[in-house]
Design a protein around this motif. Sequence first.
Motif, PDB file in Angstrom:
ATOM      1  N   THR A   1     -11.674  -3.129  20.988  1.00 50.24           N
ATOM      2  CA  THR A   1     -11.282  -4.018  22.073  1.00 50.24           C
ATOM      3  C   THR A   1      -9.780  -4.272  21.961  1.00 50.24           C
ATOM      4  OG1 THR A   1     -11.606  -6.066  20.813  1.00 50.24           O
ATOM      5  CG2 THR A   1     -13.534  -5.146  21.977  1.00 50.24           C
ATOM      6  N   ARG A   2      -9.208  -4.870  22.998  1.00 54.63           N
ATOM      7  CA  ARG A   2      -7.797  -5.213  22.932  1.00 54.63           C
ATOM      8  C   ARG A   2      -7.543  -6.264  21.855  1.00 54.63           C
ATOM      9  NH1 ARG A   2      -5.706  -6.520  28.845  1.00 54.63           N
ATOM     10  NH2 ARG A   2      -7.601  -7.816  28.849  1.00 54.63           N
TER      11      ARG A   2
ATOM     12  N   ARG B   1     -14.639  -2.798  27.875  1.00 53.94           N
ATOM     13  CA  ARG B   1     -14.855  -2.878  26.427  1.00 53.94           C
ATOM     14  C   ARG B   1     -13.591  -2.613  25.620  1.00 53.94           C
ATOM     15  NH1 ARG B   1     -19.939   0.491  24.638  1.00 53.94           N
ATOM     16  NH2 ARG B   1     -19.559  -0.753  22.747  1.00 53.94           N
ATOM     17  N   GLY B   2     -12.838  -1.562  25.932  1.00 52.97           N
ATOM     18  CA  GLY B   2     -11.630  -1.289  25.164  1.00 52.97           C
ATOM     19  C   GLY B   2     -11.200   0.151  25.233  1.00 52.97           C
TER      20      GLY B   2
END
Length: 230
Positions: free
Chosen positions: A175-176, A217-218
């Motif tokens: 994820t970020r 999600r990323g």
Amino acid sequence: MTRVLIADDDDVVRDVVRRYLERDGHDVATAHDGTEALRLLSSQHIDVAVLDVMMPGPDGLSLCMNLRRGADYTVPVILLTALGEEDDRIAGLEAGADDYLTKPFSPRELALRVRSVLRRSPASAGVLPQDIVSGDLAVSTASHSVTVAGRPVNLTNREFDLLVFFLTHADTLFTREDLLKRVWRWDFGDLSTVTVHVKRLRSKLGEHHRIQTVWGRGYLWAAGAPGPGR
């Protein structure tokens, strides 16, 4: 001792920030405008540059962009701005800034951010192979260099750390928030920082990037053939 440049046309800001950074053990150089900042950047070794976006002379944004055009100048840059809109913050990141802080700010927070950009990230710390190859992409962690099909690619420190992290964690989704913490050890920060650095990596690596977006999600670096994932 690390040397930090503070460039701001506000005498009070320069003085307060200088005292906080000296308390943290840094050697501090100050500049009252972009012309003086450029002279110091050209004549002295600077470990971190803190640049005011709105100062006279070449402003912080222009200085940052000019620094990033230099193939060998990868000094971390923190921008100080009175502008709080997301587009303005993203403009700073796209100019190559490693971080930004919106005025008014806490000098203590700025000191923490300086410490953060100076800290070696997990991506470039520990035991890593000196040479990492992914297709036509070659990375040397020893010389901090990147080539694509033999052509040198100029990356900022943050971009380089992100690329090395992706390459050493291929096919793993992050994820970020994960990337902020694991690549740059930031427990705070705007998630758009990650978005912008991913965008810049894709642009600089061109068709040779393998960064895939998993919507909602990323991101991950796909170990297979490069693709158009955005």
